[in-house]
Design an enzyme around this catalytic site. Structure first.
Site, PDB file in Angstrom:
ATOM      1  N   SER A 182       0.834  -1.206   0.000  1.00  0.00           N
ATOM      2  CA  SER A 182       0.000   0.000   0.000  1.00  0.00           C
ATOM      3  C   SER A 182       0.876   1.267   0.000  1.00  0.00           C
ATOM      4  O   SER A 182       1.603   1.471  -0.962  1.00  0.00           O
ATOM      5  CB  SER A 182      -0.954  -0.076   1.203  1.00  0.00           C
ATOM      6  OG  SER A 182      -1.953   0.880   1.107  1.00  0.00           O
ATOM      7  N   ASP A 212     -10.408  -3.917  -4.979  1.00  0.00           N
ATOM      8  CA  ASP A 212      -9.732  -2.952  -4.106  1.00  0.00           C
ATOM      9  C   ASP A 212     -10.532  -1.655  -4.095  1.00  0.00           C
ATOM     10  O   ASP A 212     -10.777  -1.062  -5.158  1.00  0.00           O
ATOM     11  CB  ASP A 212      -8.309  -2.727  -4.657  1.00  0.00           C
ATOM     12  CG  ASP A 212      -7.390  -2.100  -3.630  1.00  0.00           C
ATOM     13  OD1 ASP A 212      -7.868  -1.261  -2.848  1.00  0.00           O
ATOM     14  OD2 ASP A 212      -6.199  -2.454  -3.625  1.00  0.00           O
ATOM     15  N   HIS A 217      -8.299  -4.728  -0.589  1.00  0.00           N
ATOM     16  CA  HIS A 217      -6.978  -4.130  -0.335  1.00  0.00           C
ATOM     17  C   HIS A 217      -6.102  -4.975   0.611  1.00  0.00           C
ATOM     18  O   HIS A 217      -4.886  -4.921   0.524  1.00  0.00           O
ATOM     19  CB  HIS A 217      -7.190  -2.727   0.245  1.00  0.00           C
ATOM     20  CG  HIS A 217      -5.997  -1.824   0.111  1.00  0.00           C
ATOM     21  ND1 HIS A 217      -5.531  -1.366  -1.110  1.00  0.00           N
ATOM     22  CD2 HIS A 217      -5.163  -1.299   1.050  1.00  0.00           C
ATOM     23  CE1 HIS A 217      -4.484  -0.585  -0.917  1.00  0.00           C
ATOM     24  NE2 HIS A 217      -4.231  -0.531   0.394  1.00  0.00           N
TER      25      HIS A 217
HETATM   26  C1  MLT Z   1      -1.313   6.053  -0.065  1.00  0.00           C
HETATM   27  O1  MLT Z   1      -1.711   7.049   0.508  1.00  0.00           O
HETATM   28  O2  MLT Z   1      -0.122   5.771  -0.234  1.00  0.00           O
HETATM   29  C2  MLT Z   1      -2.362   5.141  -0.587  1.00  0.00           C
HETATM   30  O3  MLT Z   1      -3.582   5.781  -0.622  1.00  0.00           O
HETATM   31  C3  MLT Z   1      -2.460   3.886   0.180  1.00  0.00           C
HETATM   32  C4  MLT Z   1      -2.817   4.151   1.600  1.00  0.00           C
HETATM   33  O4  MLT Z   1      -1.937   4.338   2.392  1.00  0.00           O
HETATM   34  O5  MLT Z   1      -4.023   4.156   1.923  1.00  0.00           O
END
Ligand code: MLT
Length: 211
Positions: free
Chosen positions: A114, A164, A195
């Site tokens: 992520s 996701d 996710h």
């Molecule tokens: C981010 O902010 O890098 C992406 O949206 C993934 C997350 O951290 O939710």
């Protein structure tokens, strides 16, 4: 060197797990998601490549107290100036830690989830010589490079999810295209759920990594 160390190098709190004596000559750079820390992905790293060195920094940006690797302005809207700064700092940290822990002969493969996958993609695109490969779990396009980096034959596994709620399939195909244009060897795994990571993601990464 002790088997496992915690500390701060180049401003990153981190955990380092030394390689097993006959372990692979690969270091996994573990990059957690928003709200995680340096402990989060240690069990995953140990499962993915037993005996490998593990280098696991904690993101230095806090969002409502939750560590991240760079600032964002909203969900999926990144502060590109901070992304660049934090990407450079992370690359510097990896270089410093590699010297400190004697990892010069070891290939560094990023394993990011992520937000950690997003900064790993940013490192690939801005410091193309630093990483020998990357497993990006649920990545987005961190930014669109103006200059195409040379990632010739760098293997990258994108582990995306069909349902996701945060990352749209369009983002996955755009990132795949950006990396492929740069010369990377991109493979994509599609998790049937959302996710969160599934066992199929872990199995795909395990199969993909040099054991
Ligand atoms: C981010 O902010 O890098 C992406 O949206 C993934 C997350 O951290 O939710």
């Amino acid at each position: 060197m002790t088997a496992s160390q915690s500390g701060e190098a180049s401003g990153f709190i981190h955990r380092f797990v030394a390689p097993a004596p006959s372990g692979p000559k690969t270091t996994l750079l573990l990059l957690h998601g928003t709200g995680g820390d340096e402990e989060d992905l240690i069990p995953l790293g140990q499962e993915l490549l037993p005996g490998a060195a593990l280098l696991s920094p904690r993101g230095r940006v806090l969002e409502h107290g939750m560590p991240r690797f760079f600032r964002r302005l909203g969900e999926g809207v990144f502060d590109l100036e901070d992304l660049k700064l934090q990407t450079d700092e992370l690359a510097r940290f990896v270089g410093g830690a590699s010297r400190k822990y004697g990892l010069a002969d070891s290939k560094i493969i990023a394993i990011g989830y992520s937000n950690g996958a997003n900064i790993a993609a940013s490192v690939l695109l801005t410091h193309p010589l630093l990483l020998s490969g990357a497993v990006l779990f649920r990545p987005m396009v961190p930014f669109r490079p103006q200059v195409v980096p040379n990632l010739k034959d760098v293997p990258v596994l994108l582990a995306a999810a069909k349902h996701d709620q945060i990352v749209r399939p369009k983002q996955t195909s755009e990132l795949s295209q950006i990396l492929t244009t740069a010369g990377a060897r991109v493979s994509t795994h599609w998790h049937p759920g959302g996710h969160e990571l599934g066992q199929d993601d872990v199995a795909a990464a395990k199969e993909w990594l040099p054991q």
